[in-house]
Design a protein around this motif. Structure first.
Motif, PDB file in Angstrom:
ATOM      1  N   ARG A  80      11.123 -24.663   7.307  1.00 24.25           N
ATOM      2  CA  ARG A  80      11.558 -25.811   6.515  1.00 24.25           C
ATOM      3  C   ARG A  80      12.543 -26.716   7.279  1.00 24.25           C
ATOM      4  O   ARG A  80      12.949 -27.763   6.765  1.00 24.25           O
ATOM      5  CB  ARG A  80      12.154 -25.338   5.185  1.00 24.25           C
TER       6      ARG A  80
ATOM      7  N   HIS B 192       1.702 -27.238   3.641  1.00 23.27           N
ATOM      8  CA  HIS B 192       0.600 -28.195   3.709  1.00 23.27           C
ATOM      9  C   HIS B 192      -0.745 -27.521   3.970  1.00 23.27           C
ATOM     10  O   HIS B 192      -1.711 -28.210   4.284  1.00 23.27           O
ATOM     11  CB  HIS B 192       0.895 -29.254   4.787  1.00 23.27           C
TER      12      HIS B 192
ATOM     13  N   HIS C 276       6.125 -33.735  -2.736  1.00 22.28           N
ATOM     14  CA  HIS C 276       4.935 -32.978  -2.337  1.00 22.28           C
ATOM     15  C   HIS C 276       4.576 -31.939  -3.395  1.00 22.28           C
ATOM     16  O   HIS C 276       3.418 -31.799  -3.786  1.00 22.28           O
ATOM     17  CB  HIS C 276       5.174 -32.296  -0.978  1.00 22.28           C
TER      18      HIS C 276
ATOM     19  N   GLY D 261       9.456 -31.101   9.209  1.00 22.65           N
ATOM     20  CA  GLY D 261       8.771 -31.764   8.093  1.00 22.65           C
ATOM     21  C   GLY D 261       7.717 -32.729   8.589  1.00 22.65           C
ATOM     22  O   GLY D 261       7.771 -33.193   9.734  1.00 22.65           O
ATOM     23  N   ARG D 262       6.756 -33.043   7.715  1.00 20.97           N
ATOM     24  CA  ARG D 262       5.722 -34.037   8.059  1.00 20.97           C
ATOM     25  C   ARG D 262       6.318 -35.438   8.001  1.00 20.97           C
ATOM     26  O   ARG D 262       5.768 -36.377   8.537  1.00 20.97           O
ATOM     27  CB  ARG D 262       4.538 -33.950   7.085  1.00 20.97           C
TER      28      ARG D 262
ATOM     29  N   GLU E 289       7.207 -34.442   1.564  1.00 24.22           N
ATOM     30  CA  GLU E 289       7.856 -33.131   1.539  1.00 24.22           C
ATOM     31  C   GLU E 289       8.411 -32.930   0.122  1.00 24.22           C
ATOM     32  O   GLU E 289       8.464 -33.874  -0.663  1.00 24.22           O
ATOM     33  CB  GLU E 289       8.981 -33.082   2.584  1.00 24.22           C
TER      34      GLU E 289
ATOM     35  N   ARG F 159       5.107 -32.430  13.623  1.00 26.12           N
ATOM     36  CA  ARG F 159       6.199 -32.194  12.689  1.00 26.12           C
ATOM     37  C   ARG F 159       7.464 -32.834  13.260  1.00 26.12           C
ATOM     38  O   ARG F 159       7.696 -32.786  14.473  1.00 26.12           O
ATOM     39  CB  ARG F 159       6.458 -30.693  12.491  1.00 26.12           C
TER      40      ARG F 159
END
Ligand code: HEM
Length: 406
Positions: free
Chosen positions: A57, A355, A100, A60-61, A96, A299
């Motif tokens: 974590r 994801h 998300h 992140g995207r 995120e 990422r």
């Protein structure tokens, strides 16, 4: 182009794109992480690291849920790219938590194992009909005759896109996906922007129509969805539909043709599969591993991480090499061997963590359906001409796959 850095890893070299796996082996041997100047990214080639980082974590995207572009040390995209970013940045793949989580929860309802299982007979019938037409014609292009129409029809049916409207879906998707390659050209960006604007306008109109006349399709379902009072905004709905339509066929199309191209190059394996159709499920998994349809996912580093003693600061970008992870000898015995009966196959082609591909069970049904139909109805299917590979690195596919039957 000469090899960049001192590595064979060169995503713009057609020879590398044709067969990136030896260059990945070199990368893996040279360490767990390596800075790649041409894209300003940290390359991660080992399965254990890719797998762990997908679940980490601190990455992140997106970073926009925590930082502005400026705070993150990045320049905002140029305003003329806006239609692409507006569309892309409101889809769950580029969000995120908590956004998300909210959107994925709503969409997941359409992709429960039971719902997807119920689609099985429809998908198999569609595959049989497409293959029957190919056989009737004595052959054709496996890409346009079977690989494309199958997943496009399935996802369009789920969303309730009328048949007459489906022709532009493929070109829109291809143009938008051009932006997911490394350093897309100005032309590619312009095409993606135009396709994003047209696709968004089309869906806005469909959503307005479904609001008036709801059906039992997924778009009507999303409009009606109440989830603890969390509805989707109009933009999230448009972005979700585009994501589902694009992700819902792009990789499946490529997996089908990459898979058959690999089978044709391994006649012994193809013969074994023809002799024993119970190998289909493990063959689907092995082909997804052997020639990984989506080679790289990125990422952002939201909070500093360390890999093998290398500190990677906030604001950096990591490139997770799925194709390399899927050929890591630490996880796969004899990874460059195509083994359709491979039993222990923890390939990473559908990603992992938050994801993880929501459509994986559906993709598996589609890939098994077209493979089974081709094995049963076209037992003498053979290659008619050497295929040309698309120049894309990230989304790996062929221009076509000419086949003969009978
Ligand atoms: C062989 C076929 C497919 C492959 C290899 C594939 C692969 C992937 C991968 C690697 C990701 C995650 C990317 C990341 O972690 O950054 C992903 C996400 C996703 N895929 Fe697939 N996919 C396939 C088929 C499908 C299908 C058929 C659908 C829908 C019907 C679909 C819908 C999605 C969606 C909505 C996401 C975003 C999930 C999220 O962000 O939570 N995919 N897929």
């Amino acid at each position: 182009m000469a090899a960049l850095d001192d590595l064979a890893f060169d995503p713009w070299d057609p020879a590398f794109v044709t067969d990136p796996y030896p260059a990945y082996a070199e990368l893996r041997e040279r360490g767990r992480v390596r800075y790649f100047e041409p894209t300003n990214q940290w390359l991660v080639p080992h399965h254990a690291d890719v797998s762990a980082l997908l679940r980490d974590r601190r990455l992140g995207r997106t970073y926009l849920h925590r930082f502005t572009h400026e705070e993150f040390g990045r320049t905002p995209p140029p305003p003329e790219h806006e239609p692409f970013h507006t569309l892309n940045d409101h889809g769950m793949l580029d969000l995120e938590p908590p956004d998300h989580t909210r959107i994925r929860r709503l969409v997941s309802k359409a992709f429960t194992p039971r719902t997807v299982e119920r689609l099985g007979p429809y998908v198999h019938k569609l595959a049989r009909d497409l293959v029957a037409a190919l056989v009737e014609a004595g052959g054709g292009d496996l890409l346009t005759d079977v690989a494309e129409p199958l997943p496009v029809a399935v996802i369009a049916e789920m969303l309730g896109i009328p048949e007459a409207d489906r022709a532009p879906l493929r070109p829109w998707s291809a143009d938008i996906c051009g932006m997911y390659e490394l350093k897309p050209s100005g032309d590619a960006a312009a095409r993606a922007v135009r396709a994003s604007a047209e696709f968004s306008d089309y869906l806005r109109a469909i959503i307005a129509e479904r609001r008036k006349n709801p059906g039992d399709d997924l778009i009507s379902g999303l409009i009606a969805a109440h989830d603890e009072d969390d509805r989707l905004t109009e933009q999230e709905m448009i972005s979700t539909c585009v994501l589902l339509l694009n992700a819902g066929h792009e990789a499946t199309v490529n997996s089908t043709v990459n898979g058959w191209w690999a089978l044709f190059r391994h006649p012994g394996q193809l013969a074994a599969l023809r002799a024993d159709h119970s190998l289909v499920p493990s063959a689907v998994e092995e082909l997804l591993r052997y020639d990984t349809p989506l080679q790289l996912f990125e990422r952002w580093v939201l909070d500093e991480i360390e890999i093998d003693g290398q500190v990677i600061p906030r604001g950096a970008e990591i490139a997770l090499l799925f194709g390399s992870a899927n050929h890591d000898p630490a996880v796969f015995t004899d990874p460059s061997r195509l083994d359709l009966a491979r039993a222990d196959n923890p390939h990473i082609s559908f990603s992992a963590g938050l994801h993880y591909c929501i459509g994986a069970p559906l993709a598996r049904i589609e890939l098994a359906a077209s493979m089974t139909a081709l094995l049963e109805q076209a037992p003498a299917l053979r290659l008619a001409a050497e295929p040309k590979r698309k120049p894309n690195f990230v989304i790996r596919g062929l221009e076509g796959l000419a086949v003969e039957v009978g």
